[in-house]
Design a protein around this motif. Structure first.
Motif, mmCIF file in Angstrom:
data_model
loop_
_atom_site.group_PDB
_atom_site.id
_atom_site.type_symbol
_atom_site.label_atom_id
_atom_site.label_comp_id
_atom_site.label_asym_id
_atom_site.label_seq_id
_atom_site.Cartn_x
_atom_site.Cartn_y
_atom_site.Cartn_z
ATOM 1 N N GLN A 187 0.824 -1.206 0.000
ATOM 2 C CA GLN A 187 0.000 0.000 0.000
ATOM 3 C C GLN A 187 0.861 1.260 0.000
ATOM 4 O O GLN A 187 0.585 2.218 -0.733
ATOM 5 N N TRP A 196 -2.820 4.629 -7.483
ATOM 6 C CA TRP A 196 -3.999 3.883 -7.024
ATOM 7 C C TRP A 196 -4.998 4.841 -6.388
ATOM 8 O O TRP A 196 -4.662 5.599 -5.481
ATOM 9 N N LYS A 197 -6.246 4.829 -6.847
ATOM 10 C CA LYS A 197 -7.279 5.713 -6.326
ATOM 11 C C LYS A 197 -8.392 4.949 -5.622
ATOM 12 O O LYS A 197 -9.413 5.530 -5.249
ATOM 13 N N GLY A 198 -8.194 3.646 -5.446
ATOM 14 C CA GLY A 198 -9.209 2.833 -4.800
ATOM 15 C C GLY A 198 -9.081 2.875 -3.287
ATOM 16 O O GLY A 198 -8.284 3.636 -2.723
ATOM 17 N N PRO A 199 -9.854 2.064 -2.591
ATOM 18 C CA PRO A 199 -9.821 2.039 -1.125
ATOM 19 C C PRO A 199 -8.540 1.399 -0.608
ATOM 20 O O PRO A 199 -7.707 0.893 -1.386
ATOM 21 N N ASP A 200 -8.374 1.412 0.698
ATOM 22 C CA ASP A 200 -7.229 0.761 1.322
ATOM 23 C C ASP A 200 -7.225 -0.724 0.943
ATOM 24 O O ASP A 200 -8.265 -1.374 0.896
ATOM 25 N N THR A 248 -9.791 -9.349 -4.860
ATOM 26 C CA THR A 248 -9.439 -8.687 -6.110
ATOM 27 C C THR A 248 -8.047 -9.110 -6.568
ATOM 28 O O THR A 248 -7.230 -9.598 -5.769
ATOM 29 N N THR A 303 -6.470 -3.260 2.487
ATOM 30 C CA THR A 303 -6.966 -4.180 3.517
ATOM 31 C C THR A 303 -8.448 -4.501 3.318
ATOM 32 O O THR A 303 -8.928 -5.531 3.797
ATOM 33 N N SER A 304 -9.162 -3.633 2.588
ATOM 34 C CA SER A 304 -10.585 -3.880 2.343
ATOM 35 C C SER A 304 -10.798 -5.037 1.370
ATOM 36 O O SER A 304 -11.919 -5.537 1.231
ATOM 37 N N TYR A 305 -9.715 -5.475 0.716
ATOM 38 C CA TYR A 305 -9.809 -6.591 -0.225
ATOM 39 C C TYR A 305 -9.421 -7.925 0.409
ATOM 40 O O TYR A 305 -9.228 -8.916 -0.287
#
Length: 410
Positions: free
Chosen positions: A245, A251-255, A285, A257-259
């Motif tokens: 990370q 990267w514009k997605g969420p943290d 993902t 860890t959410s994956y």
């Protein structure tokens, strides 16, 4: 830590102690089922059988282990706590020793139980079965071990702290430094199931209730080793996930860890692309990036719920990944070996099945995955999931408990 499924027992025979257990309690299990052969009336003591020597080795090695733990608790930690002037900072002490006092307390109690078994292999097995949940404390110690190594390295860079630790070592007359002793709990917890396997290997009757008790002890301690290795792997993957990370550009997605958990990472050649791609597979993902120095530049990602796997029939090392809703977004990857391709395609199939919107029967999932001829290491008969619930264990938090000030072991 090594995987319990891949571990091998150390050579037996010459290394086994060949002495009588003078600490055995007369109230132990009946001698007829003991590993110790009965001597003729009035004659010299009979030589213990091989199984008897295995049992003696378990008891003697636990006695040595408990003595080593006591030297850490009293010879190092106790001296640090009792010092008039603070030698180590509280956070250093906490990271260095973790919950070693709890480990020592458990080993001392286990040793007392083993010594009361009158060399009976079944009674020895019972000791491990009845105390299975107590071994959960090793999870915290093993997860903390990398921090312990780092804290010890920091101490050795300080002349004052290094001199203090060397003085403790000399006072204890230890040939090896503190670091070697702090490793012992990690080694010991992963060896119990191997010692118990030696009992089963040389058990006279491979059936009946007694033999089942021995098998249950093996499965119990294999579960413990498996669980600790699994927690260590997840702990390391979580650290690696945070590192990815911090190094990810664009990267514009969420943290991340959410994956979910990081499952696999690797570098692949990609068809019609000049540079290799660094690929990360998470529970939910698949992330595709390009290396730029120490960083990763974001190129694409595909949710596992929308992931499509296409295996090449012409090239044994190639497989393609696509977003089934956007067919043009296809990535043709080339693995470096057949084994690498097999592992990646197996886990991708597993995650596609787990994230699929439709409810797929468990037997159908297993049938699909078995088609890969992918055989993971054999797990023990007891359920690791059940063990996790009974322990209610979680990965080690950022901080570990402070040593109990002024506590002494007798």
């Amino acid at each position: 830590m090594e995987d319990p499924a891949d571990a091998r027992a150390e050579p037996w025979g010459e290394g086994l102690h060949n002495s009588n257990n003078n600490n055995a309690s007369p109230g132990g299990w009946p001698g007829a089922r003991s590993g110790q052969a009965l001597a003729p009336f009035g004659g010299p003591p009979a030589e213990p059988s091989y199984l008897g020597r295995v049992v003696l080795e378990i008891v003697e090695s636990e006695r040595t282990y408990a003595r080593d733990l006591r030297s850490i608790v009293e010879g190092y930690l106790g001296k640090i706590i009792d010092a008039e002037e603070p030698v180590l900072r509280p956070e250093q002490v906490s990271a260095l020793f973790g919950n070693i006092e709890d480990i020592y307390e458990l080993s001392s109690t286990l040793l007392q139980n083993l010594e009361s078994c009158a060399n009976d292999p079944v009674a020895v097995a019972v000791c491990f079965v009845t105390r299975s949940q107590e071994f959960a404390i090793y999870t915290q110690y093993c997860n903390n071990y990398p921090s312990s190594v780092a804290a010890l390295a920091e101490c050795m860079r300080s002349k004052v702290q290094a001199r203090f630790l060397r003085e403790c070592q000399e006072r204890l007359r230890h040939a090896l430094p503190l670091g070697a002793y702090l490793l012992k709990p990690v080694q010991r917890i992963l060896k119990y199931h191997l010692l118990l396997q030696e009992i089963a290997k040389h058990f006279e009757h491979k059936s009946g209730e007694d033999y089942e008790v021995v098998l249950e002890a093996i499965d119990t301690m294999t579960c413990v080793a498996w669980y600790i290795n699994d927690m260590k792997r997840k702990h390391e993957h979580a650290i690696r996930q945070q590192e990815i990370q911090s190094l990810l550009l664009g990267w514009k997605g969420p943290d991340l860890t959410s994956y979910g958990e990081l499952v696999l990472e690797g570098t692949f050649r990609v068809q019609r692309v000049r540079h290799e791609r660094a690929v990360f597979l998470f529970d939910k993902t698949l992330l595709i990036t390009k290396r730029r120095g120490d960083h990763y530049v974001y190129k694409s990602h595909i949710p596992c719920s929308s992931l499509m796997l296409i295996e090449s029939t012409r090239d044994s090392l190639c497989f393609s990944l696509a977003h089934y809703k956007h067919g043009k977004q296809q990535h043709n990857l080339q693995a470096k070996s057949v084994e690498e391709k097999r592992i990646w395609t197996h886990h991708i199939k597993r995650l596609i099945l787990e994230n699929h919107h439709a409810i797929i029967p468990q037997k159908a999932k297993e049938a699909i995955l078995e088609m890969d001829l992918f055989y993971p290491p054999r797990l023990p008969r007891c359920s690791p999931e059940r063990l996790k619930k009974s322990w209610s264990c979680q990965p080690l938090p950022d901080t570990v408990p402070q040593p109990r000030q002024g506590r002494r072991q007798s």
